[in-house]
Scaffold this motif. Sequence first.
Motif, short mmCIF file in Angstrom:
data_model
loop_
_atom_site.label_atom_id
_atom_site.label_comp_id
_atom_site.label_asym_id
_atom_site.label_seq_id
_atom_site.Cartn_x
_atom_site.Cartn_y
_atom_site.Cartn_z
N ASN A 56 -29.63 -10.37 20.98
CA ASN A 56 -28.87 -11.32 20.88
C ASN A 56 -28.03 -11.10 19.66
OD1 ASN A 56 -30.17 -12.29 18.13
ND2 ASN A 56 -32.05 -12.31 19.18
N GLY A 57 -27.11 -12.18 19.48
CA GLY A 57 -26.10 -12.00 18.45
C GLY A 57 -26.39 -12.07 17.20
N THR A 58 -27.43 -12.72 16.70
CA THR A 58 -28.07 -12.80 15.09
C THR A 58 -28.63 -11.35 15.00
OG1 THR A 58 -28.76 -14.95 16.00
CG2 THR A 58 -29.81 -14.01 14.00
N ILE A 61 -25.79 -8.79 13.86
CA ILE A 61 -25.22 -9.09 12.53
C ILE A 61 -26.43 -8.11 11.90
CG2 ILE A 61 -24.67 -10.43 10.67
CD1 ILE A 61 -23.96 -12.82 12.93
N SER A 79 -18.74 -21.30 9.75
CA SER A 79 -19.12 -20.43 11.19
C SER A 79 -20.44 -21.21 11.75
CB SER A 79 -19.29 -19.19 10.60
OG SER A 79 -19.71 -18.23 11.84
N PHE A 80 -21.00 -20.75 12.63
CA PHE A 80 -22.31 -21.08 13.09
C PHE A 80 -23.08 -20.53 12.21
CE2 PHE A 80 -25.96 -20.28 16.04
CZ PHE A 80 -26.49 -21.67 16.17
N ALA A 82 -25.83 -18.90 12.27
CA ALA A 82 -26.61 -17.52 12.39
C ALA A 82 -25.67 -16.59 11.55
CB ALA A 82 -26.45 -17.17 13.73
N THR A 83 -24.38 -16.66 11.15
CA THR A 83 -23.41 -15.75 10.55
C THR A 83 -24.26 -15.64 9.04
OG1 THR A 83 -21.60 -16.59 11.76
CG2 THR A 83 -21.26 -15.06 9.93
N THR A 127 -16.07 -14.13 10.25
CA THR A 127 -16.07 -14.58 11.72
C THR A 127 -14.84 -14.93 12.32
OG1 THR A 127 -18.04 -15.67 11.19
CG2 THR A 127 -17.06 -16.44 13.12
N ASP A 153 -18.05 -10.92 12.79
CA ASP A 153 -18.76 -11.56 13.95
C ASP A 153 -17.89 -11.97 14.93
OD1 ASP A 153 -20.29 -13.39 15.30
OD2 ASP A 153 -21.04 -14.40 13.56
N ALA A 155 -18.79 -13.39 17.86
CA ALA A 155 -19.50 -13.70 18.97
C ALA A 155 -18.60 -14.68 19.83
CB ALA A 155 -20.77 -14.81 18.10
N HIS A 156 -17.60 -15.38 19.09
CA HIS A 156 -16.91 -16.35 19.83
C HIS A 156 -15.45 -15.62 20.65
CE1 HIS A 156 -17.65 -19.53 16.78
NE2 HIS A 156 -18.96 -19.24 17.44
N SER A 177 -22.09 -12.17 20.64
CA SER A 177 -23.19 -12.95 21.21
C SER A 177 -22.77 -13.05 22.69
CB SER A 177 -23.30 -14.20 20.54
OG SER A 177 -24.20 -15.07 21.32
N HIS A 179 -25.11 -15.22 24.43
CA HIS A 179 -25.71 -16.42 24.78
C HIS A 179 -25.33 -17.22 25.92
CE1 HIS A 179 -27.32 -20.61 23.99
NE2 HIS A 179 -28.48 -19.86 23.77
N LYS A 182 -21.81 -18.76 25.84
CA LYS A 182 -20.68 -18.05 25.22
C LYS A 182 -19.95 -17.66 26.74
CE LYS A 182 -21.49 -17.67 21.18
NZ LYS A 182 -22.60 -18.57 21.07
N GLY A 189 -28.55 -12.49 24.44
CA GLY A 189 -27.95 -10.97 24.49
C GLY A 189 -27.00 -10.92 23.52
C1 LIG Z 1 -20.36 -17.25 15.15
C2 LIG Z 1 -21.75 -16.86 15.64
N1 LIG Z 1 -22.41 -16.06 15.20
C3 LIG Z 1 -23.69 -15.60 15.57
C4 LIG Z 1 -24.38 -16.18 16.77
C5 LIG Z 1 -25.62 -15.99 17.14
O1 LIG Z 1 -25.70 -15.50 18.43
P1 LIG Z 1 -27.07 -15.47 19.08
O2 LIG Z 1 -27.17 -17.00 19.74
O3 LIG Z 1 -26.84 -14.59 20.46
O4 LIG Z 1 -28.15 -15.15 18.44
C6 LIG Z 1 -23.69 -17.39 17.20
C7 LIG Z 1 -24.30 -18.08 18.53
O5 LIG Z 1 -23.69 -19.19 18.86
C8 LIG Z 1 -22.43 -17.74 16.96
O6 LIG Z 1 -21.53 -18.79 17.44
#
Ligand SMILES: Cc1ncc(COP(=O)(O)O)c(C=O)c1O
Length: 359
Positions: A56-58, A61, A79-80, A82-83, A127, A153, A155-156, A177, A179, A182, A189
């Motif tokens: 996953n994207g988390t 990072i 940011s979201f 998770a960053t 990000t 990051d 992810a977007h 990410s 997810h 996305k 993933g």
């Molecule tokens: C900016 C950003 N970073 C990290 C993530 C984390 O990704 P994941 O949901 O795949 O763990 C997201 C998920 O939406 C995100 O928007």
Amino acid sequence: MIALNKPLTPDLATLTNYLTQVNDSGWYTNFGPLHQLLTERLEKYLGVENLLLVSNGTLAIQVACKALNINSAITTPFSFVATTSSLLWQGIETAFSDIDEKSYNLCPQALDKALTQDNHYDGIVATHVYGNPCDVNALGEIANKHNKKIVYDAAHAFGVNIAGESVLKFGDAGTLSFHATKVFHTVEGGAIVFKHKADYERAKQLINFGIQANVKLGEPGINAKLNEYQCAVGLTLLDEIEQVIEHRASLFNLYRDELNCIVELPQWHNLANFNGAYMPIYIADKKLQQKVIDALASKNIQSRRYFTPSLDIAYSEQYSFGCEVSHEIAGGVVCLPLHAYMQKKDILQVTNEIKALVV
Ligand SMILES: Cc1ncc(COP(=O)(O)O)c(C=O)c1O
């Protein structure tokens, strides 16, 4: 109903074909054939090297920071979650520096000031928010000047290029990410693209418990591998991704043409293409913002205030160099529906609702 987002649905015949290969081989995970194929196809499509698929994207990072020896970092508050939460979970000392009021990305001047004030941080975690690339040249110069590593990051920002070069080529690592929500996904993933092969090799070991190629144990790792079933989804969706991004970008352009003089919009990097990942608008007047959200909801149109709150407020125990711009933006931003199954008429329905309220 116009949904805020809709995951891309993989074509079942193609997916079944891949899944049959997995079942026949009995190789379900641990860097199997589809993992290898998806890696190769993504590297080719994105024009990058040293791409490591992860679960996953988390974790992308976390593993990127671990592989780059980042134990303390300055990051964006906009940011979201998770960053930041990924850094804190990793035990990384985290501080926030403000964003630019036009792009909503980490502000180079504020970052330079922060690092001049306190230079003990190992890295910068920025990000490309909403898929809009950071000022990578300015951030790169600051990282060089202060001798810091950069993790972007991204992810977007799947499929986003700056003057034809993938955003993933900037910094020491870029994370994605995959997810379901996305632009491109594998249900859950992600991936990391490293600048240096040695960092990629170390991370590959780290995501497999720290087991070395010769089956000896290296430094302690984690399990962050992407399995074959999920790679099958990715391979299936990759077939159509070019058309998907083109369509999303055209919807995004239509939104921006329609709303340009009606509400404030983030200023996009002038050398970047659009991937149509999100459609953020900014309405400073809180009452008007709520009125817009309510009016859309009354017509069965979803919208969402994100990203809010500003992450320095959510994690107020972490050090902040001052994030007033982020507080303003996080207070006024609203994302409108945008996904691959929308049509131009849906966009016009949303923009007409907004135009009726905001004149
Ligand atoms: C900016 C950003 N970073 C990290 C993530 C984390 O990704 P994941 O949901 O795949 O763990 C997201 C998920 O939406 C995100 O928007």
